[in-house]
Design a protein around this motif. Structure first.
Motif, PDB file in Angstrom:
ATOM      1  N   PHE A  69     -36.212  -8.476  25.518  1.00 20.75           N
ATOM      2  CA  PHE A  69     -36.172  -9.907  25.223  1.00 20.75           C
ATOM      3  C   PHE A  69     -37.389 -10.632  24.766  1.00 20.75           C
ATOM      4  CE2 PHE A  69     -33.563  -7.993  28.883  1.00 20.75           C
ATOM      5  CZ  PHE A  69     -32.341  -8.451  28.490  1.00 20.75           C
ATOM      6  N   GLY A  70     -37.971  -9.871  23.946  1.00 18.21           N
ATOM      7  CA  GLY A  70     -39.163 -10.526  23.511  1.00 18.21           C
ATOM      8  C   GLY A  70     -38.942 -11.374  22.445  1.00 18.21           C
ATOM      9  N   ASN A 113     -42.583 -11.361  26.501  1.00 18.21           N
ATOM     10  CA  ASN A 113     -42.263  -9.869  26.778  1.00 18.21           C
ATOM     11  C   ASN A 113     -42.724  -9.105  25.484  1.00 18.21           C
ATOM     12  OD1 ASN A 113     -40.950  -7.579  27.624  1.00 18.21           O
ATOM     13  ND2 ASN A 113     -39.002  -8.158  27.004  1.00 18.21           N
ATOM     14  N   CYS A 114     -43.761  -8.925  25.240  1.00 19.74           N
ATOM     15  CA  CYS A 114     -44.335  -8.198  24.272  1.00 19.74           C
ATOM     16  C   CYS A 114     -45.775  -7.414  24.578  1.00 19.74           C
ATOM     17  CB  CYS A 114     -44.931  -8.932  23.044  1.00 19.74           C
ATOM     18  SG  CYS A 114     -45.826 -10.438  23.414  1.00 19.74           S
ATOM     19  N   ARG A 115     -45.849  -6.396  23.792  1.00 14.01           N
ATOM     20  CA  ARG A 115     -47.123  -5.675  23.919  1.00 14.01           C
ATOM     21  C   ARG A 115     -48.190  -6.155  22.816  1.00 14.01           C
ATOM     22  NH1 ARG A 115     -49.171  -0.356  22.771  1.00 14.01           N
ATOM     23  NH2 ARG A 115     -47.323   0.214  21.403  1.00 14.01           N
ATOM     24  N   ILE A 116     -49.198  -6.503  23.320  1.00 10.63           N
ATOM     25  CA  ILE A 116     -50.226  -7.038  22.408  1.00 10.63           C
ATOM     26  C   ILE A 116     -51.636  -6.224  22.533  1.00 10.63           C
ATOM     27  CG2 ILE A 116     -51.506  -9.139  22.259  1.00 10.63           C
ATOM     28  CD1 ILE A 116     -49.611 -10.677  24.138  1.00 10.63           C
ATOM     29  N   TYR A 117     -51.959  -5.823  21.498  1.00 12.80           N
ATOM     30  CA  TYR A 117     -53.209  -5.132  21.242  1.00 12.80           C
ATOM     31  C   TYR A 117     -53.887  -5.306  19.860  1.00 12.80           C
ATOM     32  CZ  TYR A 117     -49.930  -2.412  18.525  1.00 12.80           C
ATOM     33  OH  TYR A 117     -49.092  -1.774  17.692  1.00 12.80           O
ATOM     34  N   TRP A 118     -55.269  -5.170  19.871  1.00  7.76           N
ATOM     35  CA  TRP A 118     -56.034  -5.564  18.811  1.00  7.76           C
ATOM     36  C   TRP A 118     -55.981  -4.167  17.981  1.00  7.76           C
ATOM     37  CZ3 TRP A 118     -58.214  -9.933  18.277  1.00  7.76           C
ATOM     38  CH2 TRP A 118     -58.470 -10.840  19.477  1.00  7.76           C
ATOM     39  N   GLY A 142     -39.636  -6.296  31.027  1.00  2.36           N
ATOM     40  CA  GLY A 142     -40.364  -7.509  30.850  1.00  2.36           C
ATOM     41  C   GLY A 142     -41.615  -7.679  31.384  1.00  2.36           C
ATOM     42  N   GLU A 143     -42.176  -6.414  31.517  1.00  8.63           N
ATOM     43  CA  GLU A 143     -43.376  -6.545  32.155  1.00  8.63           C
ATOM     44  C   GLU A 143     -44.319  -5.815  31.003  1.00  8.63           C
ATOM     45  OE1 GLU A 143     -42.985  -3.497  35.090  1.00  8.63           O
ATOM     46  OE2 GLU A 143     -41.922  -4.778  36.807  1.00  8.63           O
ATOM     47  N   MET A 168     -34.448  -4.473  21.231  1.00  3.52           N
ATOM     48  CA  MET A 168     -35.536  -5.220  20.998  1.00  3.52           C
ATOM     49  C   MET A 168     -35.647  -5.865  19.534  1.00  3.52           C
ATOM     50  SD  MET A 168     -38.288  -2.272  20.140  1.00  3.52           S
ATOM     51  CE  MET A 168     -38.124  -1.550  21.822  1.00  3.52           C
ATOM     52  N   PRO A 169     -36.116  -7.074  19.383  1.00  3.12           N
ATOM     53  CA  PRO A 169     -35.949  -7.659  18.036  1.00  3.12           C
ATOM     54  C   PRO A 169     -36.196  -7.010  16.734  1.00  3.12           C
ATOM     55  CG  PRO A 169     -37.502  -8.810  19.721  1.00  3.12           C
ATOM     56  CD  PRO A 169     -37.172  -7.460  20.246  1.00  3.12           C
TER      57      PRO A 169
END
Ligand SMILES: [Zn+2]
Length: 345
Positions: free
Chosen positions: A146-147, A186-191, A116-117, A1-2
């Motif tokens: 692959f974000g 390809n990222c996990r996004i959260y508040w 990638g999910e 990951m990056p």
């Protein structure tokens, strides 16, 4: 990951949009409701370690009341307990495990990121801070293998899938502004409450605390575990780990307590210089060539070893090393390896 340098590059792409209004949104995120970002202003962006944070605020320019502009589900303010609202920069990264090894929320999360999910978790509602504090909610982006972030362009397929179709990757989130857009892949996004990593632990920050990092490295743990500990080396990932251990001529499983102060200082020098050099190349659009990572031979022509190493509470990460250039230092045979301060090729 990056790793840290890639995140700095993403941050650079986002920066020109700070201060602009989100006009429309897109993307296939199921974790957050992208529509709630419409008509909010991108107020700030920060990068800490391997996470990107975006802060959103109300569009006060329209002269409308806060509650009018907020989507319905955001109209009730969340009152935060004092200790939570004050802790912002005090706690460690939410993606750190017990020993600081990078451990996303669940094992399914990392699998989903690799595939990638987006992981199947309930919709994540924002922490809407009291508007009188003049601080809107923060979105945190944690990128998978692959974000990436694209500014005013979409990612294109670079090879056909198993069925032979050339399908472009689908962005998780797209923020459209008056001119241009940002697409997040390809990222996990959260508040969240805001950046959760101290700049003093970020390897690319001017405030990086070498003394604290040195104390962590000195412990009786394999140095390859400690280097990935995001509490002390935020932004340091598996590529940097492999490359700096080779540059410092240190075996990945050497215990920090068996290495001399000179060796540890040299390792720390390489962490800082390699990361800064990689970032510089990224900003100039130049590729970073690896010395040992995913190589079969080291630059001196020796056969390279590969195995998976990781602390009991963290992930096992593929590790490459040269048994000739990086001899193992055991507690029985303390042996100072020759410290180097070579310039990167
Ligand atoms: Zn070698």
């Amino acid at each position: 990951m990056p790793e840290g340098p890639s995140l700095r590059k993403f941050h650079q792409l986002v920066a020109p949009f700070v201060g602009q209004l989100v006009v429309t949104v897109g993307g296939n995120s199921k974790k957050i409701n992208p529509n709630m970002l419409e008509m909010l202003r991108l107020q700030d962006s920060q990068v800490h370690g391997k996470n990107l944070y975006l802060n959103f605020g109300l569009n006060e320019d329209l002269g409308l009341s806060d509650s009018f502009l907020l989507p319905k589900h955001l109209q009730k303010e969340v009152k935060l307990p004092k200790e939570i609202s004050n802790h912002k920069l005090e706690s460690t990264s939410s993606t750190s495990g017990l020993d600081g090894q990078e451990v996303p929320a669940s094992s399914s999360t990392i699998k989903a990121l690799e595939l990638g999910e987006e992981e199947k978790e309930p919709l994540n509602e924002p922490w809407w801070l009291n508007t009188s504090q003049n601080s809107g909610p923060w979105l945190c982006f944690h990128f998978g293998m692959f974000g990436s972030v694209r500014a005013s362009e979409y990612s294109r397929a670079t090879k056909p899938n198993k069925k032979g179709d050339w399908k472009d990757p689908l962005p998780r989130l797209v923020l459209h502004f008056a001119k241009g857009f940002l697409a997040f892949y390809n990222c996990r996004i959260y508040w969240c409450l805001g950046p959760m990593v101290k700049p003093s632990s970020d390897i690319l920050s001017e405030e990086f605390d070498r003394r604290q990092a040195l104390e962590a490295l000195k412990q009786a743990n394999p140095v390859c575990y400690t280097l990935l500990d995001q509490r002390f080396f935020a932004g340091l990932g598996n590529i940097i780990k492999n490359e700096v251990l080779y540059l410092a001529k240190i075996h990945p499983l050497s215990l920090g307590s068996c290495l001399s102060a000179l060796n540890l200082e040299s390792l720390l020098d390489h962490v800082v210089s390699f990361s800064a050099g990689w970032l510089q190349k990224k900003l100039e659009g130049k590729p970073q060539h690896h010395l040992i990572y995913q190589k079969e031979q080291c630059p001196a022509g020796h056969q390279v070893m590969k195995d998976s190493f990781g602390s009991p509470n963290g992930f096992q990460r593929p590790t490459w090393w040269c048994p000739h250039c990086q001899p193992k230092v055991t507690p029985e045979e303390p042996n100072e390896v020759q410290a180097t301060k070579e310039e990167l090729p």
